[in-house]
Motif scaffolding. Structure first.
Motif, PDB file in Angstrom:
ATOM      1  N   VAL A 221      39.543  13.526  51.823  1.00  0.00           N
ATOM      2  CA  VAL A 221      38.654  12.706  50.996  1.00  0.00           C
ATOM      3  C   VAL A 221      39.527  11.621  50.381  1.00  0.00           C
ATOM      4  CG1 VAL A 221      37.141  12.617  48.983  1.00  0.00           C
ATOM      5  CG2 VAL A 221      37.041  14.582  50.538  1.00  0.00           C
ATOM      6  N   ILE A 222      39.363  10.411  50.887  1.00  0.00           N
ATOM      7  CA  ILE A 222      40.213   9.294  50.480  1.00  0.00           C
ATOM      8  C   ILE A 222      39.365   8.042  50.326  1.00  0.00           C
ATOM      9  CG2 ILE A 222      42.361  10.141  51.503  1.00  0.00           C
ATOM     10  CD1 ILE A 222      41.741   8.421  53.987  1.00  0.00           C
ATOM     11  N   PRO A 223      39.793   7.133  49.460  1.00  0.00           N
ATOM     12  CA  PRO A 223      39.149   5.820  49.430  1.00  0.00           C
ATOM     13  C   PRO A 223      39.723   4.944  50.533  1.00  0.00           C
ATOM     14  CG  PRO A 223      40.894   5.892  47.808  1.00  0.00           C
ATOM     15  CD  PRO A 223      40.865   7.259  48.453  1.00  0.00           C
ATOM     16  N   SER A 224      39.025   3.893  50.875  1.00  0.00           N
ATOM     17  CA  SER A 224      39.610   2.911  51.775  1.00  0.00           C
ATOM     18  C   SER A 224      40.707   2.156  51.028  1.00  0.00           C
ATOM     19  CB  SER A 224      38.541   1.942  52.285  1.00  0.00           C
ATOM     20  OG  SER A 224      37.843   1.352  51.205  1.00  0.00           O
ATOM     21  N   GLY A 225      41.627   1.592  51.789  1.00  0.00           N
ATOM     22  CA  GLY A 225      42.683   0.795  51.187  1.00  0.00           C
ATOM     23  C   GLY A 225      43.984   1.521  50.942  1.00  0.00           C
TER      24      GLY A 225
ATOM     25  N   VAL B 190      26.879  13.703  47.485  1.00  0.00           N
ATOM     26  CA  VAL B 190      26.528  14.953  46.817  1.00  0.00           C
ATOM     27  C   VAL B 190      27.372  15.191  45.576  1.00  0.00           C
ATOM     28  CG1 VAL B 190      26.373  17.471  47.095  1.00  0.00           C
ATOM     29  CG2 VAL B 190      25.758  15.951  48.995  1.00  0.00           C
ATOM     30  N   VAL B 191      28.669  14.919  45.679  1.00  0.00           N
ATOM     31  CA  VAL B 191      29.581  15.223  44.577  1.00  0.00           C
ATOM     32  C   VAL B 191      30.207  13.943  44.048  1.00  0.00           C
ATOM     33  CG1 VAL B 191      30.080  17.538  45.419  1.00  0.00           C
ATOM     34  CG2 VAL B 191      31.503  15.637  46.174  1.00  0.00           C
ATOM     35  N   SER B 192      30.634  13.993  42.809  1.00  0.00           N
ATOM     36  CA  SER B 192      31.280  12.840  42.195  1.00  0.00           C
ATOM     37  C   SER B 192      32.793  12.957  42.335  1.00  0.00           C
ATOM     38  CB  SER B 192      30.893  12.744  40.721  1.00  0.00           C
ATOM     39  OG  SER B 192      31.265  13.919  40.028  1.00  0.00           O
ATOM     40  N   GLY B 193      33.473  11.826  42.176  1.00  0.00           N
ATOM     41  CA  GLY B 193      34.927  11.817  42.197  1.00  0.00           C
ATOM     42  C   GLY B 193      35.539  11.678  43.572  1.00  0.00           C
ATOM     43  N   GLY B 194      34.715  11.483  44.610  1.00  0.00           N
ATOM     44  CA  GLY B 194      35.236  11.368  45.968  1.00  0.00           C
ATOM     45  C   GLY B 194      35.093   9.965  46.517  1.00  0.00           C
TER      46      GLY B 194
ATOM     47  N   PHE C 205      42.070  20.609  39.101  1.00  0.00           N
ATOM     48  CA  PHE C 205      40.857  19.960  39.566  1.00  0.00           C
ATOM     49  C   PHE C 205      40.734  18.562  38.967  1.00  0.00           C
ATOM     50  CE2 PHE C 205      39.090  24.488  39.871  1.00  0.00           C
ATOM     51  CZ  PHE C 205      39.489  24.602  41.194  1.00  0.00           C
ATOM     52  N   SER C 206      39.965  17.731  39.642  1.00  0.00           N
ATOM     53  CA  SER C 206      39.738  16.361  39.192  1.00  0.00           C
ATOM     54  C   SER C 206      38.907  16.337  37.909  1.00  0.00           C
ATOM     55  CB  SER C 206      39.000  15.585  40.290  1.00  0.00           C
ATOM     56  OG  SER C 206      38.482  14.371  39.795  1.00  0.00           O
ATOM     57  N   GLU C 207      39.250  15.450  37.014  1.00  0.00           N
ATOM     58  CA  GLU C 207      38.450  15.298  35.795  1.00  0.00           C
ATOM     59  C   GLU C 207      37.074  14.723  36.105  1.00  0.00           C
ATOM     60  OE1 GLU C 207      40.544  13.097  32.851  1.00  0.00           O
ATOM     61  OE2 GLU C 207      42.167  14.571  32.652  1.00  0.00           O
ATOM     62  N   GLN C 208      36.930  14.062  37.250  1.00  0.00           N
ATOM     63  CA  GLN C 208      35.645  13.467  37.637  1.00  0.00           C
ATOM     64  C   GLN C 208      34.777  14.428  38.455  1.00  0.00           C
ATOM     65  OE1 GLN C 208      38.634  11.416  38.082  1.00  0.00           O
ATOM     66  NE2 GLN C 208      38.095  10.797  35.999  1.00  0.00           N
ATOM     67  N   ARG C 209      35.207  15.669  38.619  1.00  0.00           N
ATOM     68  CA  ARG C 209      34.481  16.606  39.476  1.00  0.00           C
ATOM     69  C   ARG C 209      33.095  16.902  38.912  1.00  0.00           C
ATOM     70  NH1 ARG C 209      37.687  19.386  36.091  1.00  0.00           N
ATOM     71  NH2 ARG C 209      36.943  21.355  35.186  1.00  0.00           N
TER      72      ARG C 209
ATOM     73  N   ALA D 172      35.946  19.236  44.316  1.00  0.00           N
ATOM     74  CA  ALA D 172      36.474  19.541  42.988  1.00  0.00           C
ATOM     75  C   ALA D 172      37.872  18.963  42.780  1.00  0.00           C
ATOM     76  CB  ALA D 172      36.502  21.050  42.762  1.00  0.00           C
ATOM     77  N   HIS D 173      38.577  18.694  43.874  1.00  0.00           N
ATOM     78  CA  HIS D 173      39.915  18.110  43.785  1.00  0.00           C
ATOM     79  C   HIS D 173      39.893  16.581  43.893  1.00  0.00           C
ATOM     80  CE1 HIS D 173      42.404  21.707  43.605  1.00  0.00           C
ATOM     81  NE2 HIS D 173      41.667  22.258  44.554  1.00  0.00           N
TER      82      HIS D 173
END
Length: 302
Positions: A106-110, A132-136, A47-51, A82-83
């Motif tokens: 779930v991706i950033p632009s660029g 709603v969630v962090s890290g996305g 899982f992502s540390e930023q989840r 969570a990922h």
């Protein structure tokens, strides 16, 4: 603004009801659950540390077993928060059943064009932004993602923490050319209802022809116990306005569930209450998702 307090430790997230009932409602052939997640296995896909939450492992095999019980032929795996923006767990699941599954990333632009091409070939058909969630990915990525994914035919998915955010982002949605999905009825609660500004905004967006509304996890929005009859007025208005733009999803495995964990068989049995017309059922469960996510016609489906 994320619902998760920045810097706070992730909250443990209860798993789903592992004993789903076999529903009384019989799904039509080719029915699609357009909103599920897979998580883990953590040993393979950390899982992502930023989840903002830590779910139980809920795997491809778990999903297939659930859908066998529910009578569902197809699914759209929406990449779980969570990922974070590492879509490996979702892509690995898509690889296991490319005819039956599609995905939302779930991706950033660029991102490089090649990365988008690879995800598209493996079944991704949209990208999700969330408050709603962090890290996305936040709504700040909306214009960039719309531009970068348009040639792939992808749609945008918006996951709101508060219904008022739909009003704020609506001008941007009017400007982009991409189709877009409003997750969870745009988080409009029964208490807000059909006369609220967010719901009236939703109806205006439906007039664009590019807006799709997902009926999923409405148990979060109801002030009443199952079968959540206070949600029926909004559902009826949306279905009346655009039955060709309605999607249904279970939201399995129900991450960050603020109410008693639902049984997925019970959720399937809400469908004929929400969509009493068999023609509307066929649209929401089969034809609409086949169109948006690019599933093969029923005659070709495995």
């Amino acid at each position: 603004m994320s619902a998760h307090t920045h810097g706070a430790p992730p909250k443990p997230c209860p798993g789903p009801d592992r004993h789903p009932k076999r529903p009384a409602f019989v799904m039509p052939r080719g029915a699609c659950d357009t909103h599920v997640h897979v998580f883990g296995p953590q040993a393979e896909f950390p899982f992502s540390e930023q989840r903002s939450y830590t779910p139980e492992d809920c795997t491809y095999d778990d999903l297939m077993q659930l859908h066998e019980t529910l009578g569902i032929d197809r699914a759209v795996i929406v990449h779980g928060g969570a990922h974070g923006t590492d879509n490996s767990a979702t892509l690995a699941a898509l690889d296991l059943n490319p005819r039956r599954l599609r995905g939302v990333a779930v991706i950033p632009s660029g991102l490089p064009q090649q990365a988008l091409e690879d995800m598209h070939l493996r079944g991704m058909r949209g990208c999700r932004m969330s408050t709603v969630v962090s890290g996305g990915a936040s709504f700040a990525h909306l214009a960039g993602l719309a531009d970068e994914t348009f040639d792939f035919g992808w749609h945008l998915v918006l996951h709101f923490n508060r219904a008022s955010e739909l009003v704020d982002v609506a001008p941007q949605l009017m400007q982009v050319s991409s189709p877009f999905v409003l997750d969870h009825l745009a988080r409009i609660s029964a208490a807000e209802g059909v006369d609220s500004e967010p719901f009236q905004t939703l109806l205006r967006l439906l007039d664009t022809d590019r807006c799709w509304v997902k009926l999923a996890s409405l148990y979060r929005l109801s002030a009443e116990p199952y079968p959540h009859r206070d949600m029926l007025p909004m559902i009826a208005r949306v279905v009346e306005a655009r039955p060709d733009r309605i999607l249904w999803g279970s939201n399995w495995p129900h991450p960050i569930c603020p109410v008693a964990m639902p049984n997925d068989g019970d959720l399937v049995d809400l469908i004929p209450h929400w969509l009493p017309d068999p023609k509307a059922q066929q649209l929401a469960l089969v034809d609409n998702p086949a169109s948006l996510y690019g599933f093969e016609s029923i005659g070709q489906a495995s």
